[in-house]
Design an enzyme around this catalytic site. Structure first.
Site: not given
Ligand code: ASP
Length: 297
Positions: A166, A194, A196-197, A217, A220
């Site tokens: 990310t 899906r 994520g954060d 990062t 998430g």
């Molecule tokens: N935080 C990101 C997610 O969960 C993935 C990552 O940062 O590696 O989508």
């Protein structure tokens, strides 16, 4: 005020053969963002430009080179947040947008809404003149073969060159204006739909120029539990807060309360930087006060 810029290319286990590319990608993003800030340009322009560089770099899990979901497609998420107005612009689960951060910027600047997902986000992008791409254009051979191996057997990390990547940036311009942004292809072999954060305000990104800004990062689902970017900015409100100590405290909180792994970068309102992670590596870099570039993994 002296401008400041920090970027990251994800907290993950960076294989030795990808290390130089990660360092180079962060360095390039800092150079492009700094060119804007050092000429008096805005924090929005600098953060967006730095993230575009990282999205276009196939070594990172954002834009081109993103992880594939279980169905073998990309689904991208991005957010940009303005620390003056507290408005954010985000898109999630898009498949046909080469640079999601550019569309997030337009949501921020010119929409009455803060977030669009899927087909609605792509419709918005078209309406503002962004040419949609073929989702296949964003898929690189490394990710296609990892997905094929996962499909044949079960999803295992050894199939992936990498599990993260990310990207994000936080910028402060000469006017003290602070902006943060994050862009991702999400986690590999995630279920379709899906999110994520990363594109969620307060989770993967937050900016309030009364305190600071952060981009996160990592895993998430864990970052969402502690609303990590907002937690970081709130810790920066303490009069004696140190950017680095706040970054360290957030990662301790992530581990203790959510049993999660990840990382974050942040700038406080004075442009002082902090970065921390509890994965094996995090690719990140910052412009030092003397104008030189510092990059590490
Ligand atoms: N935080 C990101 C997610 O969960 C993935 C990552 O940062 O590696 O989508």
């Amino acid at each position: 005020m002296k401008p400041a810029l920090i970027v990251h290319g994800g907290a993950w286990q960076i294989p030795a053969e990808a290390a130089d590319a990660c360092r180079e990608g962060c360095r390039h993003a800092l150079e492009i963002g700094w060119r804007i800030l050092s000429r008096g340009g805005s924090a929005e322009d600098a953060a967006e430009a730095a993230i575009v560089v990282l999205e276009d770099d196939p070594v990172f899990d954002a834009g081109t080179g993103s992880h594939l979901n279980r169905d073998g497609g990309v689904e991208l998420d991005a957010i940009l947040m303005n620390g003056a107005t507290l408005k954010s612009g985000a898109i999630a689960s898009v498949q046909k947008i080469r640079n999601p951060i550019q569309v997030a910027r337009r949501v921020l600047d010119s929409s009455e809404h803060s977030m669009f997902v899927g087909a609605g986000a792509e419709k918005f992008a078209e309406e503002i003149g962004v040419k949609l791409c073929d989702p296949e254009d964003l898929i690189v051979a490394r990710e296609r073969s990892a997905w094929e191996l996962c499909r044949e057997g079960k999803h295992v990390s050894e199939h992936h060159d990498h599990q993260g990547g990310t990207v994000g940036a936080v910028a402060v311009d000469v006017h003290g204006h602070l902006v943060a942004g994050t862009s991702t292809g999400g986690t590999c072999c995630k279920r379709a739909g899906r999110v994520g954060d990363s594109p969620l305000v307060g989770c993967g990104c937050y900016a309030d120029e009364e305190a600071g800004g952060a981009s996160c990062t990592g895993w998430g689902e864990a970052i969402m539990r502690i609303v990590m970017a907002k937690a970081a900015v709130d810790m920066l409100r303490a009069p004696d807060a140190s950017a680095q100590l706040v970054a360290d405290a957030c990662i301790r909180l992530l581990a203790r309360r959510a049993h999660g792994t990840g990382g974050l970068i942040l700038l406080d309102r004075n442009g002082d930087a902090g970065a921390a992670f509890n994965t094996s590596n995090m690719a990140w870099g910052v412009i030092k006060p003397d104008g030189s570039v510092f990059v590490t993994i």
